[in-house]
Design a protein around this motif. Sequence first.
Motif, PDB file in Angstrom:
ATOM      1  N   SER A 127      42.613  44.294  43.490  1.00 53.63           N
ATOM      2  CA  SER A 127      42.059  43.321  42.557  1.00 53.63           C
ATOM      3  C   SER A 127      42.593  43.593  41.165  1.00 53.63           C
ATOM      4  CB  SER A 127      40.522  43.394  42.552  1.00 53.63           C
ATOM      5  OG  SER A 127      40.077  44.651  42.059  1.00 53.63           O
ATOM      6  N   ALA A 128      42.243  42.708  40.238  1.00 52.22           N
ATOM      7  CA  ALA A 128      42.753  42.838  38.869  1.00 52.22           C
ATOM      8  C   ALA A 128      42.261  44.112  38.197  1.00 52.22           C
ATOM      9  CB  ALA A 128      42.324  41.617  38.052  1.00 52.22           C
ATOM     10  N   THR A 150      41.625  47.034  39.842  1.00 44.44           N
ATOM     11  CA  THR A 150      41.911  48.241  40.626  1.00 44.44           C
ATOM     12  C   THR A 150      42.644  49.253  39.757  1.00 44.44           C
ATOM     13  OG1 THR A 150      42.091  46.933  42.656  1.00 44.44           O
ATOM     14  CG2 THR A 150      42.982  49.157  42.713  1.00 44.44           C
ATOM     15  N   LYS A 192      43.678  39.995  45.927  1.00 49.27           N
ATOM     16  CA  LYS A 192      42.837  38.970  45.332  1.00 49.27           C
ATOM     17  C   LYS A 192      43.646  38.134  44.336  1.00 49.27           C
ATOM     18  CE  LYS A 192      38.331  41.322  45.527  1.00 49.27           C
ATOM     19  NZ  LYS A 192      37.128  41.667  44.745  1.00 49.27           N
ATOM     20  N   ALA A 244      45.237  39.383  40.904  1.00 56.46           N
ATOM     21  CA  ALA A 244      45.425  40.834  40.958  1.00 56.46           C
ATOM     22  C   ALA A 244      46.813  41.219  40.470  1.00 56.46           C
ATOM     23  CB  ALA A 244      45.203  41.346  42.370  1.00 56.46           C
TER      24      ALA A 244
END
Length: 378
Positions: free
Chosen positions: A135-136, A138, A165, A168
């Motif tokens: 995800s963005a 992470t 996602k 991301a």
Amino acid sequence: MRVENFIEEIKTLGIQTIAGIPDSALQPFCNYLNGETHEFRHFVPANEGAAVGIAIGNYLSTGKPACVYMQNSGIGNIVNPVTSLANEAVYDIPMLFVVGWRGEPGKKDEPQHCFMGKITRDILNVLQIPNAVLSADTAEEEIKKIFKEAGQALSEHKQYAVIVKRDALTSDMGNSYQNAFTLCREEAVSAIIKSVSAEDVIVSTTGKISREVYEQCDKIVGHHRQAFLTVGGMGHAGMIAFGIAQQRKDRQVYCIEGDGAVLMHMGELVFLGKQQPENFIHICLNNDAHESVGGMPTGVAGQNFFEIARACGYPYAACIDSLRELKVELEKIRKMKKAAFLEVRVKLGARTDLGRPKESAVENRNNFMTYHFPEIIR
């Protein structure tokens, strides 16, 4: 995560070949692969299962795993080659999957993505494919951990999936692909809608084509009940249209698909060419690209679909690239009373304010059936 960094992590796994079907959630990744400067052998085959086949052949000939990318809807197309070929109980072939997560639970998305989005990780778990989500937010250390796990899985001849996602991956690179065609697709859709009678059946493929059919029907006819909008199941509109045509021979059935959709399950052309339903008009709006998911060119850009249809047995097949020719062909094929295939070459692009269906998929189904076949609706 910058897509360049994501690519570098893939390279650490020894991967040199990448194959897949574009996805809007993977737009930066797809744009990178579509650029002129990268070190991979890159292929966009007909469907995701075919990409798994490429990955298997790549491993058999090099001993190195390949990367297969897709929207999560494409998991449906990989189940057979993964379970009956790549699984450790069969040929034991390692590969990395990069999966765009449409229909992520808790996020607004189109109806065709919701169920698959909900069960994406469950399916991968059933397939015994370990997976992780990117995800963005992470963290870098978590990304390193994910790719370390992926590397370990590949070294053990397993598959591993990175579920990405939306947003991301980031990039400054856009999609620069354009074709040489000049006809606007929505103008072509408008001409088709104007040519059909009130009794004719329209089945349109998923993506922007169905959105344009929806709006043009409302604009020209005053409603869209005449059209079945196949909002998911890319490549299956032709068989849906045939299912109607072979039951209701009193109706002319128009199937409107894109080139990417026709390509995804091209076996339908052979079947339809053999069946030759007299009330079936198959229209392929060809822009040589997967436009609804970002505009990456298909792996067969430049091919003549009408010649393939003709070779498959369609009694009539033609290709046009202007509005004038389209109107002439539409009038001609209406009078033929035999299966026809019309390739319409259109440029890329759609209105920025192009709308989406306001009704649910079930409401579309009920409205369609009530309009055309009220006798079967209780």
